[in-house]
Design a protein around this motif. Structure first.
Motif, PDB file in Angstrom:
ATOM      1  N   ARG A  81       0.823  -1.217   0.000  1.00 45.03           N
ATOM      2  CA  ARG A  81       0.000   0.000   0.000  1.00 45.03           C
ATOM      3  C   ARG A  81       0.852   1.260   0.000  1.00 45.03           C
ATOM      4  O   ARG A  81       0.536   2.248  -0.652  1.00 45.03           O
ATOM      5  CB  ARG A  81      -0.917  -0.011   1.222  1.00 45.03           C
ATOM      6  N   ALA A  82       1.993   1.219   0.717  1.00 45.97           N
ATOM      7  CA  ALA A  82       2.883   2.377   0.783  1.00 45.97           C
ATOM      8  C   ALA A  82       3.853   2.430  -0.394  1.00 45.97           C
ATOM      9  O   ALA A  82       4.740   3.285  -0.415  1.00 45.97           O
ATOM     10  CB  ALA A  82       3.659   2.348   2.095  1.00 45.97           C
ATOM     11  N   LYS A  83       3.704   1.528  -1.357  1.00 49.03           N
ATOM     12  CA  LYS A  83       4.525   1.484  -2.570  1.00 49.03           C
ATOM     13  C   LYS A  83       5.992   1.147  -2.297  1.00 49.03           C
ATOM     14  O   LYS A  83       6.876   1.496  -3.075  1.00 49.03           O
ATOM     15  CB  LYS A  83       4.444   2.804  -3.334  1.00 49.03           C
ATOM     16  N   TYR A  84       6.285   0.464  -1.166  1.00 46.29           N
ATOM     17  CA  TYR A  84       7.625  -0.045  -0.929  1.00 46.29           C
ATOM     18  C   TYR A  84       7.840  -1.359  -1.676  1.00 46.29           C
ATOM     19  O   TYR A  84       8.967  -1.783  -1.877  1.00 46.29           O
ATOM     20  CB  TYR A  84       7.873  -0.283   0.566  1.00 46.29           C
ATOM     21  N   ALA A  85       6.748  -2.008  -2.058  1.00 44.97           N
ATOM     22  CA  ALA A  85       6.808  -3.282  -2.773  1.00 44.97           C
ATOM     23  C   ALA A  85       5.646  -3.334  -3.738  1.00 44.97           C
ATOM     24  O   ALA A  85       4.685  -2.567  -3.621  1.00 44.97           O
ATOM     25  CB  ALA A  85       6.718  -4.448  -1.787  1.00 44.97           C
ATOM     26  N   GLN A  86       5.741  -4.226  -4.697  1.00 42.63           N
ATOM     27  CA  GLN A  86       4.632  -4.439  -5.611  1.00 42.63           C
ATOM     28  C   GLN A  86       4.494  -5.936  -5.861  1.00 42.63           C
ATOM     29  O   GLN A  86       5.471  -6.668  -5.792  1.00 42.63           O
ATOM     30  CB  GLN A  86       4.846  -3.704  -6.925  1.00 42.63           C
ATOM     31  N   ILE A  87       3.296  -6.365  -6.127  1.00 41.84           N
ATOM     32  CA  ILE A  87       3.057  -7.762  -6.442  1.00 41.84           C
ATOM     33  C   ILE A  87       3.409  -7.960  -7.908  1.00 41.84           C
ATOM     34  O   ILE A  87       2.892  -7.263  -8.782  1.00 41.84           O
ATOM     35  CB  ILE A  87       1.600  -8.147  -6.148  1.00 41.84           C
ATOM     36  N   LEU A  88       4.319  -8.876  -8.165  1.00 41.08           N
ATOM     37  CA  LEU A  88       4.783  -9.101  -9.526  1.00 41.08           C
ATOM     38  C   LEU A  88       3.715  -9.862 -10.310  1.00 41.08           C
ATOM     39  O   LEU A  88       3.065 -10.761  -9.790  1.00 41.08           O
ATOM     40  CB  LEU A  88       6.089  -9.892  -9.502  1.00 41.08           C
ATOM     41  N   THR A  89       3.532  -9.489 -11.567  1.00 45.21           N
ATOM     42  CA  THR A  89       2.549 -10.152 -12.419  1.00 45.21           C
ATOM     43  C   THR A  89       3.227 -10.654 -13.679  1.00 45.21           C
ATOM     44  O   THR A  89       4.270 -10.147 -14.094  1.00 45.21           O
ATOM     45  CB  THR A  89       1.412  -9.190 -12.811  1.00 45.21           C
ATOM     46  N   ASP A  90       2.622 -11.660 -14.295  1.00 48.18           N
ATOM     47  CA  ASP A  90       3.152 -12.220 -15.533  1.00 48.18           C
ATOM     48  C   ASP A  90       2.966 -11.224 -16.666  1.00 48.18           C
ATOM     49  O   ASP A  90       1.950 -10.532 -16.750  1.00 48.18           O
ATOM     50  CB  ASP A  90       2.432 -13.532 -15.868  1.00 48.18           C
ATOM     51  N   THR A  91       3.936 -11.174 -17.581  1.00 46.13           N
ATOM     52  CA  THR A  91       3.893 -10.202 -18.658  1.00 46.13           C
ATOM     53  C   THR A  91       3.369 -10.777 -19.965  1.00 46.13           C
ATOM     54  O   THR A  91       3.012 -10.036 -20.856  1.00 46.13           O
ATOM     55  CB  THR A  91       5.301  -9.634 -18.922  1.00 46.13           C
TER      56      THR A  91
END
Length: 122
Positions: A81-91
């Motif tokens: 939520r604080a944008k320190y991490a992101q959930i990786l998604t398939d491209t």
């Protein structure tokens, strides 16, 4: 993090990275073959500390009741939520299933039906 390099990470950092790539079909990061066991955290205290048994019991109860996992999950959600991490998604693009995908299932169903009809009318 760049996938062309190897990184030395602690178990907590690995769990965090692994949680980021949980939804991927093919994860970006993997543990190498030279990885060693888990690293335990320790709290230095006196040998005859009065609160040793209480702390030990608290850690045991929080771990066994799922509180520890809940705290880790909440910390990860806050980091996202604080944008320190992101959930990786398939491209790569995902195509919807069509009837051609189920060709083998149709063949098995038809051959089973023919076998059943042949067996019933003997």
């Amino acid at each position: 993090m760049n996938r062309n390099f190897a990184y030395v990470v602690t178990e907590d950092q690995w769990n965090f990275l692994n949680r980021q790539q949980r939804t991927l079909i093919q994860p970006y990061f993997h543990l190498s073959k030279i990885c060693f066991g888990t690293v335990f955290k320790a709290i230095p205290m006196q040998r005859d500390a009065v609160w040793f048994d209480t702390l030990n019991l608290f850690i045991l109860i929080s771990k066994e009741s799922g509180l520890w996992s809940q705290w880790e999950e909440r910390a990860f959600n806050e980091a996202v939520r604080a944008k320190y991490a992101q959930i990786l998604t398939d491209t790569y693009p995902v195509e919807p299933l069509n009837l051609r995908f189920f060709t083998i299932a149709w063949i098995v169903l038809a051959s089973g039906l023919l076998h059943w009809v042949n067996h019933c009318f003997r």
